[in-house]
Design a protein around this motif. Sequence first.
Motif, mmCIF file in Angstrom:
data_model
loop_
_atom_site.group_PDB
_atom_site.id
_atom_site.type_symbol
_atom_site.label_atom_id
_atom_site.label_comp_id
_atom_site.label_asym_id
_atom_site.label_seq_id
_atom_site.Cartn_x
_atom_site.Cartn_y
_atom_site.Cartn_z
ATOM 1 N N ALA A 48 0.842 -1.262 0.173
ATOM 2 C CA ALA A 48 0.023 0.116 0.037
ATOM 3 C C ALA A 48 0.818 1.030 -0.022
ATOM 4 C CB ALA A 48 -0.898 0.167 1.076
ATOM 5 N N PHE A 73 -2.158 -4.973 -9.096
ATOM 6 C CA PHE A 73 -2.764 -3.775 -9.013
ATOM 7 C C PHE A 73 -2.571 -2.919 -10.442
ATOM 8 C CE2 PHE A 73 -2.012 0.915 -8.635
ATOM 9 C CZ PHE A 73 -3.174 1.260 -7.765
ATOM 10 N N LYS A 102 -5.393 -4.348 -12.495
ATOM 11 C CA LYS A 102 -6.667 -3.911 -11.876
ATOM 12 C C LYS A 102 -6.963 -2.627 -12.708
ATOM 13 C CE LYS A 102 -9.051 -2.444 -7.918
ATOM 14 N NZ LYS A 102 -8.869 -2.243 -6.423
ATOM 15 N N HIS A 103 -6.246 -1.577 -12.643
ATOM 16 C CA HIS A 103 -6.219 -0.207 -13.217
ATOM 17 C C HIS A 103 -5.811 -0.158 -14.570
ATOM 18 C CE1 HIS A 103 -7.986 1.132 -9.382
ATOM 19 N NE2 HIS A 103 -6.901 0.422 -8.799
ATOM 20 N N ALA A 131 -6.794 5.998 -11.242
ATOM 21 C CA ALA A 131 -6.561 4.820 -10.247
ATOM 22 C C ALA A 131 -6.450 5.154 -8.953
ATOM 23 C CB ALA A 131 -5.303 4.077 -10.582
ATOM 24 N N GLY A 132 -5.809 6.136 -8.574
ATOM 25 C CA GLY A 132 -5.522 6.791 -7.118
ATOM 26 C C GLY A 132 -6.836 7.143 -6.696
ATOM 27 N N GLU A 147 -9.008 4.380 -5.778
ATOM 28 C CA GLU A 147 -8.527 3.705 -4.619
ATOM 29 C C GLU A 147 -9.172 4.465 -3.361
ATOM 30 O OE1 GLU A 147 -6.916 0.543 -3.952
ATOM 31 O OE2 GLU A 147 -7.418 0.418 -6.192
ATOM 32 N N ASP A 191 -12.692 3.893 -3.021
ATOM 33 C CA ASP A 191 -13.071 2.551 -2.304
ATOM 34 C C ASP A 191 -12.483 2.256 -0.923
ATOM 35 O OD1 ASP A 191 -14.337 1.836 -4.752
ATOM 36 O OD2 ASP A 191 -12.533 0.764 -5.619
ATOM 37 N N THR A 237 -9.499 1.827 0.057
ATOM 38 C CA THR A 237 -8.789 0.738 0.365
ATOM 39 C C THR A 237 -7.241 1.262 1.081
ATOM 40 O OG1 THR A 237 -7.423 1.131 -1.695
ATOM 41 C CG2 THR A 237 -9.169 -0.165 -1.831
ATOM 42 N N ASP A 238 -6.594 0.377 1.615
ATOM 43 C CA ASP A 238 -5.475 0.810 2.146
ATOM 44 C C ASP A 238 -4.525 1.843 1.573
ATOM 45 O OD1 ASP A 238 -6.013 -0.936 4.404
ATOM 46 O OD2 ASP A 238 -4.601 -2.252 3.769
ATOM 47 N N ILE A 239 -4.388 1.427 0.056
ATOM 48 C CA ILE A 239 -3.941 2.485 -0.862
ATOM 49 C C ILE A 239 -4.436 3.873 -0.729
ATOM 50 C CG2 ILE A 239 -3.283 3.205 -3.064
ATOM 51 C CD1 ILE A 239 -2.914 -0.223 -3.390
ATOM 52 N N GLY A 240 -5.722 3.713 -1.016
ATOM 53 C CA GLY A 240 -6.656 5.020 -0.946
ATOM 54 C C GLY A 240 -6.514 5.860 0.288
#
Length: 134
Positions: free
Chosen positions: A37, A97, A100-101, A114-115, A118, A121, A123-126
């Motif tokens: 992430a 990842f 996915k994007h 993509a960012g 995220e 959603d 997500t841990d990344i987002g």
Amino acid sequence: MNRIPAYLLSASVMAAATPAMAELRPAPDYFIGALIATEIAQAIAINCPVLSVNPQAAQKMSEDVMNWLAEDGFDEADPTAEMENPNDQLNALQARFMDKHQLAGAGADKVCAAGKAEMADETDIGNLLVEVAQ
């Protein structure tokens, strides 16, 4: 207790770690998740001018991971010295990842999208990303 900021936890840290013990344990999923992430959030921030890594979120993730590692009995001074190298897992997650994007060869617009996806959603990344003014 020494804390490693999440943005410093990276695969390069894992690759450079030299195990002090003969018996290595698998890196916990939460540790691998935090590593990937952080790496992906950093890559997005570098390639998207309107997104950045939120240092408070990164610090919180780092503190949580370090606490979980301590609870799981890893050496707080150097928990990676007791872990198997997770680079194969990290590479697979990064590829997932990217797929996915559809980011292979993508420009800033796609990386930003993509960012933001995220982030939407949660997500841990987002959760590590924040929009910045231009």
